[in-house]
Enzyme design. Structure first.
Site, PDB file in Angstrom:
ATOM      1  N   ASP A   9       0.805  -1.225   0.000  1.00 27.81           N
ATOM      2  CA  ASP A   9       0.000   0.000   0.000  1.00 27.81           C
ATOM      3  C   ASP A   9       0.837   1.273   0.000  1.00 27.81           C
ATOM      4  O   ASP A   9       0.414   2.298  -0.527  1.00 27.81           O
ATOM      5  CB  ASP A   9      -0.941   0.027   1.208  1.00 27.81           C
ATOM      6  CG  ASP A   9      -2.036  -1.016   1.107  1.00 27.81           C
ATOM      7  OD1 ASP A   9      -2.143  -1.684   0.056  1.00 27.81           O
ATOM      8  OD2 ASP A   9      -2.791  -1.169   2.080  1.00 27.81           O
ATOM      9  N   HIS A  43     -16.496 -32.449 -18.302  1.00 31.51           N
ATOM     10  CA  HIS A  43     -17.894 -32.061 -18.522  1.00 31.51           C
ATOM     11  C   HIS A  43     -18.779 -32.827 -17.556  1.00 31.51           C
ATOM     12  O   HIS A  43     -18.606 -34.022 -17.400  1.00 31.51           O
ATOM     13  CB  HIS A  43     -18.297 -32.375 -19.961  1.00 31.51           C
ATOM     14  CG  HIS A  43     -19.746 -32.097 -20.230  1.00 31.51           C
ATOM     15  ND1 HIS A  43     -20.217 -30.815 -20.431  1.00 31.51           N
ATOM     16  CD2 HIS A  43     -20.814 -32.914 -20.292  1.00 31.51           C
ATOM     17  CE1 HIS A  43     -21.528 -30.861 -20.636  1.00 31.51           C
ATOM     18  NE2 HIS A  43     -21.909 -32.134 -20.556  1.00 31.51           N
TER      19      HIS A  43
END
Length: 186
Positions: free
Chosen positions: A31, A168
């Site tokens: 930061d 799938h």
């Protein structure tokens, strides 16, 4: 200030892509730099700063941070996640792109789950097909985006992504549809 480290707007510490301050033997990350104030990026900056401090001592070449993979997720309903360039950013940078989308309402696993709101979007460089960005609005977006993060890390193309087998039915296989649309046709 006493160390002679340059500060920028809002009192943030100015750093280079190697995380060095204006005093090359002093590194900064997180930061305090004011760059993409997101935890995973702060961690990446810190790791690069630490490795580069050692490399500086050892007289080795320093590594630079790669902000291509800037990642953002919002844990809303539905979730939202994005990585890399948006279409607008590509346009502003003069990069020609191709874009494909695929909706969850037409996706098997989403229909089985009853969670069909949203879409995925893949952004590729127009000529090479390299994946430059992606977005997800829908189920498990904060998880699904990581498939595109990994692809981008390795500079994969839509063609490569389209050829990776996906089980799938899974949510992650939804990425294969825009990838197939953007892959070169024989």
């Amino acid at each position: 200030m006493e160390a002679g480290v340059g500060v920028g707007r809002g009192g943030t510490v100015t750093v280079s892509s190697t995380m060095q301050t204006s005093q090359p033997h002093i590194f900064a990350s997180g930061d305090v730099t004011g760059l993409h104030e997101i935890v995973h990026i702060a961690i990446q900056q810190g790791e690069i700063a630490a490795r580069n401090a050692k490399k500086l001592l050892d007289g080795k070449a320093l590594e630079a941070i790669d902000y291509r993979l800037k990642l953002f997720a919002m844990f809303s309903e539905p979730q939202l996640a994005v990585v890399g360039l948006t279409e607008r950013e590509a346009e502003e940078q003069g990069i020609a792109v191709r874009v494909a989308r695929y909706a969850f309402h037409d996706h098997g696993k989403s229909m089985v789950r009853g969670d069909v709101e949203g879409f995925v979007k893949l952004i590729v460089e127009a000529r090479s097909g390299e994946i430059l960005g992606g977005a997800v609005v829908g189920p498990e977006a904060s998880e699904l985006i990581h498939e595109i993060v990994v692809a981008m890390h390795f500079h994969a193309t839509a063609d490569v992504l389209s050829k990776i087998p996906h089980y799938h039915p899974t949510l992650s296989e939804i990425w294969t549809y825009p990838a197939e649309e953007l892959a070169p046709r024989p």
